[in-house]
Design an enzyme around this catalytic site. Structure first.
Site, PDB file in Angstrom:
ATOM      1  N   LYS A 141      -6.938  50.369  88.487  1.00 12.36           N
ATOM      2  CA  LYS A 141      -5.873  50.385  87.487  1.00 12.36           C
ATOM      3  C   LYS A 141      -4.557  49.985  88.149  1.00 12.36           C
ATOM      4  CE  LYS A 141      -8.085  52.131  83.841  1.00 12.36           C
ATOM      5  NZ  LYS A 141      -8.103  51.534  82.488  1.00 12.36           N
TER       6      LYS A 141
ATOM      7  N   ASP B 100      -7.577  46.177  86.085  1.00 17.71           N
ATOM      8  CA  ASP B 100      -7.176  46.481  84.716  1.00 17.71           C
ATOM      9  C   ASP B 100      -5.695  46.837  84.708  1.00 17.71           C
ATOM     10  OD1 ASP B 100      -6.909  47.200  82.095  1.00 17.71           O
ATOM     11  OD2 ASP B 100      -8.394  48.815  82.127  1.00 17.71           O
TER      12      ASP B 100
ATOM     13  N   GLU C 167      -8.670  42.483  83.497  1.00 17.05           N
ATOM     14  CA  GLU C 167      -8.826  43.060  82.166  1.00 17.05           C
ATOM     15  C   GLU C 167      -7.457  43.301  81.533  1.00 17.05           C
ATOM     16  OE1 GLU C 167     -10.801  47.053  80.122  1.00 17.05           O
ATOM     17  OE2 GLU C 167     -11.486  46.389  82.100  1.00 17.05           O
TER      18      GLU C 167
ATOM     19  N   ASP D 202      -9.375  43.997  76.214  1.00 16.60           N
ATOM     20  CA  ASP D 202      -9.616  45.418  75.935  1.00 16.60           C
ATOM     21  C   ASP D 202      -8.763  45.831  74.747  1.00 16.60           C
ATOM     22  OD1 ASP D 202     -10.026  48.116  75.829  1.00 16.60           O
ATOM     23  OD2 ASP D 202      -9.386  48.554  77.853  1.00 16.60           O
TER      24      ASP D 202
ATOM     25  N   LYS E 100     -15.027  49.328  73.153  1.00 11.22           N
ATOM     26  CA  LYS E 100     -14.950  50.787  73.270  1.00 11.22           C
ATOM     27  C   LYS E 100     -15.531  51.383  71.988  1.00 11.22           C
ATOM     28  CE  LYS E 100     -12.596  50.788  77.204  1.00 11.22           C
ATOM     29  NZ  LYS E 100     -11.163  51.104  77.233  1.00 11.22           N
TER      30      LYS E 100
END
Length: 336
Positions: free
Chosen positions: A153, A177, A203, A228, A250
């Site tokens: 992240k 991400d 991402e 995403d 998701k």
């Protein structure tokens, strides 16, 4: 059909930070659907980005509880169609849909992947997520959990330097991400540097609604770009095809396994790579994601691995990334 709702506050092993938030606990709603002395379990976690709380989901479901309990359950697909006409958020629908699939599989005495005609002999390895922290803490997390693929992240002022330092401590594949934190210029500048550091893809680098920026990124980036926050529901898949190389589905955002299956099919028809991600769910939600594994290119299903204490048994992931599917049918979930 009996409907039961319960809130859990899941403690995390470490503070989990992304570009826009940090937390030490994850609130989660567990839904149980019971029919013919068989119980199916579903889950949806709270999410401040989408203004979802466990309390708000419980209120939604309780408002139609009598209708749910009177519903003549046959298949998850028919049940999902019923739910979509009730004005529920996708998060609430997801919890109910996952429970319906687990229930249906258990009633059929078959795991869901088998009902869908897929084979679990081959499947992608989940990544393990390293949240934003000091470099020392991020390195410590990697050493604590050696893994073949890490999702890193990012969204700081020193993102490339962070990855460069992390690379000194592992040969694992990196996935990045940024959770909407970068600009077009940052993305194009960072991409070749990150590729040289063993990054597989990026991402959601830009804001979810920056479609023109994402189209330029996709054509100029040396790394594949996965959607995403820009890919929430079924109708987003086609739009993402013009702006991304793949999508991250998701279950909580799209409304469960029923729409996710259709999104996977549509994405593959468009030549997009397909990933399914988690929202720090317990083993209840992770076991549902695992049923999709044979259909995926990538997967992020480490949610239960990030917890200090789990609440259920089901799918297990070994230290070398092997998924052990339970003997119980459906999603294979048993609540403790």
């Amino acid at each position: 059909m009996k409907v039961s709702l319960k809130k859990y506050t899941l403690p995390l092993k470490h503070t989990f930070s992304i570009s826009r938030e940090s937390h030490d606990f994850q609130d989660s709603l567990i839904v149980a659907l019971e029919l013919h002395e068989t119980t199916g379990y579903g889950e949806a976690t709270s999410n401040p980005y989408y203004s979802i709380t466990v309390e708000s989901m419980m209120k939604e479901i309780k408002a139609i509880r009598k209708e749910l309990e009177a519903f003549n359950f046959t298949t998850p697909e028919v049940f999902h169609q019923f739910l979509t006409g009730k004005g529920l958020t996708n998060f609430a629908v997801c919890a109910l849909d996952l429970a319906a699939h687990d229930l249906y599989g258990k009633l059929q005495n078959k795991p869901l992947y088998q009902i869908w005609g897929t084979d679990i002999q081959t499947y992608p390895t989940t990544n393990y997520t390293i949240g934003i922290a000091s470099i020392e803490k991020m390195v410590s997390k990697m050493k604590e959990t050696p893994w073949p693929i890490y999702k890193i992240k990012l969204g700081t002022d020193d993102d490339v330097a962070i990855v460069r330092e992390l690379r000194k401590h592992t040969d694992a594949v990196f996935r990045i991400d940024a959770n909407c934190a970068w600009t077009f210029e940052e993305t194009i500048h960072n991409a070749p540097l990150l590729k040289d550091l063993g990054v597989e893809f990026l991402e959601q680098p830009l804001k979810a609604d920056d479609w023109s920026g994402m189209e330029k990124v996709m054509h100029k980036s040396v790394l594949p770009i996965i959607a995403d926050e820009s890919c929430i529901v079924e109708t987003d898949v086609e739009k993402c095809g013009l702006h991304f190389n793949g999508i991250n589905i998701k279950l909580t955002k799209c409304g469960g396994l029923t729409p996710a299956l259709r999104m996977i099919k549509k994405a593959k028809e468009m030549g997009l790579k397909v990933m399914v991600g988690c929202m720090t769910e317990s083993t209840v939600g992770i076991s549902a994601i695992a049923q999709l594994l044979p259909q995926l290119d990538y997967v992020d299903m480490d949610g239960a691995m990030l917890l200090k204490k789990d609440i259920a048994s089901g799918v297990e992931i070994t230290k070398d990334g092997i998924v052990q599917f339970p003997k119980i049918a459906g999603s294979g979930v048993t609540l403790w």
